[in-house]
Design an enzyme around this catalytic site. Structure first.
Site, PDB file in Angstrom:
ATOM      1  N   HIS A  29       0.953  -1.354  -0.090  1.00  0.00           N
ATOM      2  CA  HIS A  29      -0.102  -0.036  -0.128  1.00  0.00           C
ATOM      3  C   HIS A  29       1.003   1.171   0.138  1.00  0.00           C
ATOM      4  O   HIS A  29       2.184   1.463   0.296  1.00  0.00           O
ATOM      5  CB  HIS A  29      -1.049   0.065   1.122  1.00  0.00           C
ATOM      6  N   GLU A  79      -2.251  -6.843   7.764  1.00  0.00           N
ATOM      7  CA  GLU A  79      -0.993  -6.930   8.147  1.00  0.00           C
ATOM      8  C   GLU A  79      -0.949  -7.477   9.601  1.00  0.00           C
ATOM      9  O   GLU A  79      -2.028  -7.849   9.904  1.00  0.00           O
ATOM     10  CB  GLU A  79      -0.333  -5.284   8.469  1.00  0.00           C
TER      11      GLU A  79
END
Length: 213
Positions: free
Chosen positions: A13, A86
């Site tokens: 990202h 994550e």
């Protein structure tokens, strides 16, 4: 049965404010900065030229916003999956790098040595791979011969997934360097399994800012 020649692009990202502050994000849902959006748009133009067949993303906002830029160019739908989040890092989340060293120095050092550590009481790296890698493989199995899958995720999750798909021992996953915001790694399918074709591609002369630096 899917044929050979498939590729998996694992795309991190764009930049967030916590990246800039060197705060451990983990599974905390932090949005992209305006610079992060610009990074995603720039990278999306490059990745769209690959003509990917599918996009799958972590369900966290910073990953979904990054994926949306590629979807806008390709017209592809984005499938979100929480398994691509994550690493959950418990009490480490929200702390700066210096605060982690000060408060959890021994735990941090053990992690960097490659020992199995539940950072902040959170997930082991192998547990992250256990949830993320099967999702990536299942999505890749849907590809046509020579097809390309783009996976939009996070630095730590991408590293552990690469390690698992390459068949590396978990203690050696740290040997894979971190990804710069909005850069990517490419796995290609060969006769003996997945191979690392590119790592941290698309990088500019910028440092790796994030949980996996």
């Amino acid at each position: 049965m899917a044929g050979r020649g498939r590729r998996i692009v694992l795309w991190r990202h764009g930049q967030t404010s916590w990246n800039l502050e060197r705060r451990f994000q983990g599974s905390t849902d932090i949005e992209l900065t305006p610079a992060g959006v610009a990074q995603a748009r720039r990278a999306a133009r490059l990745l769209a030229a690959l003509r990917p067949d599918a996009i799958v993303s972590s369900d966290l906002g910073r990953a979904r916003a990054t994926a949306a830029e590629l979807a806008a160019l390709t017209g592809l739908p984005v499938e979100s999956d929480a398994a691509l989040r994550e690493t959950y890092a418990g009490v480490w989340q929200g702390l700066t790098h210096d605060e982690i060293i000060e408060r959890h120095g021994a735990e941090y050092a053990a992690w960097k040595r490659g020992e199995p550590v539940r950072r902040g009481g959170g997930e082991l790296e192998t547990e992250v791979a256990d949830r993320a890698a099967p999702v990536v493989l299942a999505q890749a199995d849907k590809l046509p011969d020579g097809g390309i899958l783009v996976v939009v995720s996070h630095g730590g999750t991408i590293r552990t997934t690469i390690g698992r798909l390459l068949g590396l021992e978990s203690a050696s996953w740290e040997a894979l360097g971190g990804l710069t915001n909005c850069c990517w790694s490419v796995l290609g399918e060969g006769a003996r399994g997945w191979r690392l074709l590119e790592h941290n591609a698309g990088t500019l002369p910028e440092p790796v800012l994030g949980d996996d630096d």
